[in-house]
Design a protein around this motif. Sequence first.
Motif, short mmCIF file in Angstrom:
data_model
loop_
_atom_site.label_atom_id
_atom_site.label_comp_id
_atom_site.label_asym_id
_atom_site.label_seq_id
_atom_site.Cartn_x
_atom_site.Cartn_y
_atom_site.Cartn_z
N PRO A 81 -0.08 -15.79 -13.02
CA PRO A 81 0.29 -14.42 -12.68
C PRO A 81 -0.44 -13.83 -11.55
O PRO A 81 -1.49 -13.39 -11.11
N GLU A 82 0.23 -14.65 -10.37
CA GLU A 82 -0.27 -14.40 -8.79
C GLU A 82 0.80 -13.81 -8.22
O GLU A 82 2.00 -14.16 -8.37
N ALA A 83 0.63 -12.78 -7.31
CA ALA A 83 1.66 -12.15 -6.51
C ALA A 83 1.09 -12.18 -5.13
O ALA A 83 -0.28 -11.72 -4.93
N VAL A 84 1.76 -12.43 -4.11
CA VAL A 84 1.55 -12.14 -2.76
C VAL A 84 2.18 -11.03 -2.00
O VAL A 84 3.37 -10.55 -2.28
N ALA A 85 1.23 -9.97 -1.86
CA ALA A 85 1.58 -8.76 -1.29
C ALA A 85 1.58 -8.51 -0.01
O ALA A 85 0.65 -8.76 0.81
N PHE A 86 2.93 -8.42 0.71
CA PHE A 86 3.06 -8.28 2.04
C PHE A 86 2.90 -6.82 2.64
O PHE A 86 3.36 -5.88 2.08
N ALA A 87 2.20 -6.75 3.78
CA ALA A 87 1.96 -5.47 4.53
C ALA A 87 3.51 -5.42 5.14
O ALA A 87 4.49 -6.14 5.32
N ARG A 88 3.84 -3.90 5.48
CA ARG A 88 4.96 -3.53 6.19
C ARG A 88 4.90 -4.18 7.51
O ARG A 88 3.93 -4.27 8.08
N ARG A 89 6.08 -4.87 7.93
CA ARG A 89 6.08 -5.39 8.98
C ARG A 89 5.95 -4.31 10.21
O ARG A 89 6.31 -3.30 10.08
N PRO A 90 5.38 -4.82 11.44
CA PRO A 90 5.01 -6.19 11.61
C PRO A 90 3.59 -6.48 11.30
O PRO A 90 2.87 -6.71 12.02
N GLY A 91 3.18 -6.81 9.89
CA GLY A 91 1.96 -7.14 9.51
C GLY A 91 1.46 -8.57 9.86
O GLY A 91 2.41 -9.45 10.07
#
Length: 363
Positions: free
Chosen positions: A72-82
């Motif tokens: 139960p792992e998620a990688v949350a990405f910031a809005r580009r250009p993060g």
Amino acid sequence: MPNRRQFIAGMLATGLAPTSSWGDAGAPAYLSAAAHSDGSYALCGISDAGDVIFEIPLPTRGHAAAAHPTRPEAVAFARRPGTYAIVINCATGAQQAVLDAPIGRHFYGHGVFSQDGAWLFTTENDYAAGRGRVGVWDAANGYARAGEYDSGGTGPHDIKRLPGSDILVVANGGIDTHPESGRAKLNIPTMKPNLTYIRAGELLETAELSPEWHKNSIRHLAISREGQVAFGMQWQGDQPEPALVGVHRMGEGIQLLTAPDNALRNMQAYVGSIAYSSDEREIVVTSPRGGIAQRYNAQSRQLTAEISLTDVCGAATAPQGVLVSTGTGALVHLQGEQMVTLRGGGRQWDNHLIGLKLDTAKA
């Protein structure tokens, strides 16, 4: 949920708990970044019924997420250009790692795990060279940076994996950007979008649009169970766009889906997300700029319907249809001719819904 998370966290810390699974996080069907009216941000797990199962704070606005295939792992990405992404244990709410883009790189907001979950792949911009890269992160070793390779194009955005394999599909949008120029597009006259298929760093195949349509930036992907790639585009030209949706299969040519000129204009040259329906007879695309979702017949490759939805963007395969989300807080299930609005909890959903086609049974 907070008490349950604390209990699970304690069990994991003492080594008494079995290997955790998505069932320990409430077995969500989707992930989505969201914003609240007070300006705070979160990553949410959502059920098929539209209930928010968990909500974990994020420091800044999110874009998309990558879900581990078993844990139960998620990688949350910031809005580009993060330049960073956060690895979150969705069962406990704990931050497990932070991915920092190497110097001279930034993320594009998307990533995907290998079939066994041992590796995470991220789309990145080598902005000094004006070239796309695929970052490789060791998910079995604290998400340490393990390497990178060429994405086969410029401006890679979405990245997916062909079912039952570790062949990656990359949507190289063709647009060169640089952090010093913000989100300015630096190479529109010479942009060259493509789809690339990559395995273990080896470029297996490249698929390109016809040269006259080189200003159609390939951005978002959906993959059928048989490995057909549907993609949504964002038109950068001055003349009317030829199409905004296409399909491709390895070893074949790109085929564009057809729609009347007025329907293309309704999308305002912008596809925000794309998804197959559960029976894969339809392809649904969204446009937050146009406030519209469009449905295409996947066999005839023709537009069949349009639905007006303010600020609609997220789209994911749902039981018996497609689920779409809006920046106004709606979750809407498109099933045949029916449109059912589910509970959304008053959140402002961000760009993407990530479907969890995972085994959520407890390990």
